[in-house]
Design an enzyme around this catalytic site. Structure first.
Site, mmCIF file in Angstrom:
data_model
loop_
_atom_site.group_PDB
_atom_site.id
_atom_site.type_symbol
_atom_site.label_atom_id
_atom_site.label_comp_id
_atom_site.label_asym_id
_atom_site.label_seq_id
_atom_site.Cartn_x
_atom_site.Cartn_y
_atom_site.Cartn_z
ATOM 1 N N GLY A 48 0.848 -1.187 0.000
ATOM 2 C CA GLY A 48 0.000 0.000 0.000
ATOM 3 C C GLY A 48 0.876 1.227 0.000
ATOM 4 O O GLY A 48 2.051 1.156 0.371
ATOM 5 N N GLN A 53 2.957 9.905 1.666
ATOM 6 C CA GLN A 53 4.265 9.249 1.601
ATOM 7 C C GLN A 53 5.058 9.657 0.369
ATOM 8 O O GLN A 53 6.257 9.392 0.293
ATOM 9 C CB GLN A 53 4.103 7.727 1.605
ATOM 10 N N CYS A 101 6.688 -0.239 7.004
ATOM 11 C CA CYS A 101 6.228 0.961 6.306
ATOM 12 C C CYS A 101 7.367 1.505 5.458
ATOM 13 O O CYS A 101 8.499 1.587 5.934
ATOM 14 C CB CYS A 101 5.784 2.003 7.338
ATOM 15 N N LEU A 102 7.049 1.869 4.208
ATOM 16 C CA LEU A 102 8.093 2.402 3.315
ATOM 17 C C LEU A 102 8.673 3.703 3.856
ATOM 18 O O LEU A 102 9.792 4.068 3.514
ATOM 19 C CB LEU A 102 7.519 2.631 1.913
ATOM 20 N N HIS A 143 -3.756 0.737 7.929
ATOM 21 C CA HIS A 143 -2.400 1.314 7.921
ATOM 22 C C HIS A 143 -2.355 2.541 7.004
ATOM 23 O O HIS A 143 -1.847 3.603 7.392
ATOM 24 C CB HIS A 143 -1.411 0.237 7.470
ATOM 25 N N GLU A 144 -2.913 2.396 5.799
ATOM 26 C CA GLU A 144 -2.878 3.513 4.842
ATOM 27 C C GLU A 144 -3.784 4.652 5.303
ATOM 28 O O GLU A 144 -3.442 5.823 5.148
ATOM 29 C CB GLU A 144 -3.277 3.046 3.441
ATOM 30 N N HIS A 147 -2.074 6.986 7.627
ATOM 31 C CA HIS A 147 -1.172 7.948 6.980
ATOM 32 C C HIS A 147 -1.919 9.226 6.592
ATOM 33 O O HIS A 147 -1.347 10.315 6.617
ATOM 34 C CB HIS A 147 -0.570 7.336 5.708
HETATM 35 NI NI NI Z 1 3.134 3.066 5.779
#
Ligand code: NI
Length: 184
Positions: A48, A53, A101-102, A143-144, A147
Site C-alpha cells: 500500500g 508518503q 512501512c516504506l 495502515h494507509e 497515513h
Molecule cells: Ni506506511
C-alpha cells in the site's frame, strides 16, 4: 514515474491530508499521480502507499497485495484506489499482526488492528466504493488510512518492545513462525 518516498521526520508524514475535490479526480494531473503511486508502490514492494508518503497531502491511497510464490497462502488483494476513504469497525475484535512501512524503512512491529472494517471511498474514476474488508486486507487499509491522518503504525503499537530490525525479524520471527507451521 517512480516518486520519492518521504520518511518519518518529514513533516508531510505528520500532516493531516486534505480531502480530494470531486472535480480533481478526472484531471490528467491527478490520474498521472495515481499511476505514479502504483509504480512507486510496486518498485518498493509495498502492499500500500498513501499520497502523503510521496509528499502529496491528499486523502488518497493505493493498495495491492500480489500473489507471492514464496507464500502461496498469503491473501491477495487486487489493485484498489481509495480516495477520501472512511472506515468503521464492524466489531470490537482486534488482531495483532506485523507491519512495516516504506516511510520507516527496515523495521517491523506488532500492531493491533480491527479484524473487520467497512470501507467507504471513491475509486479511480470517482465511483463510490462500499465494501467490507477482513484480516490482512483490513490491516493494510487501516495502515494507509492512518497515513492520511498524519499517523504511523508506531503510534498504534501496544508494546514498543516488539519493534525489530527487518533482518533480525526475518531470522527470529519469520523462521520461528515457519517452524511452527510445519506439518507434523
Ligand atoms: Ni506506511
Amino acid at each position: 514515474m517512480i516518486l520519492k518516498v518521504a520518511r518519518l521526520g518529514h513533516p508531510v508524514i505528520r500532516t493531516r491530508a486534505r480531502e480530494v475535490a470531486a472535480e480533481e479526480i478526472p484531471s490528467r494531473e491527478f490520474q498521472r499521480l495515481l499511476d505514479d503511486m502504483v509504480e512507486t508502490m510496486r518498485e518498493y514492494n509495498g502492499v500500500g502507499l498513501a499520497a502523503p508518503q510521496v509528499h502529496i497531502s491528499l486523502e488518497l491511497a493505493v493498495i495491492e497485495v500480489a500473489h507471492n510464490l514464496r507464500y502461496p497462502d498469503a491473501p491477495t488483494v487486487p489493485l484498489t484506489f481509495l480516495i477520501n476513504p472512511r472506515i468503521e469497525a464492524r466489531s470490537k475484535e482486534t488482531v495483532d499482526g506485523w507491519e512495516g512501512c516504506l516511510s520507516i524503512p527496515e523495521l517491523r512491529g506488532l500492531v493491533p488492528r480491527w479484524r473487520e472494517i467497512r470501507v467507504q471511498a471513491l475509486g479511480r474514476k470517482g465511483e463510490p466504493l462500499d465494501f467490507v474488508a477482513r484480516d490482512f486486507h483490513a490491516r493494510v487499509i487501516q495502515h494507509e488510512y492512518d497515513h492520511l491522518k498524519g499517523e504511523v503504525y508506531l503510534d498504534r503499537m501496544r508494546d514498543m518492545r516488539s519493534l525489530a530490525h527487518l533482518a533480525e525479524w526475518q531470522r527470529f520471527v519469520v523462521e520461528a513462525l515457519a517452524r511452527e507451521a510445519e506439518p507434523e
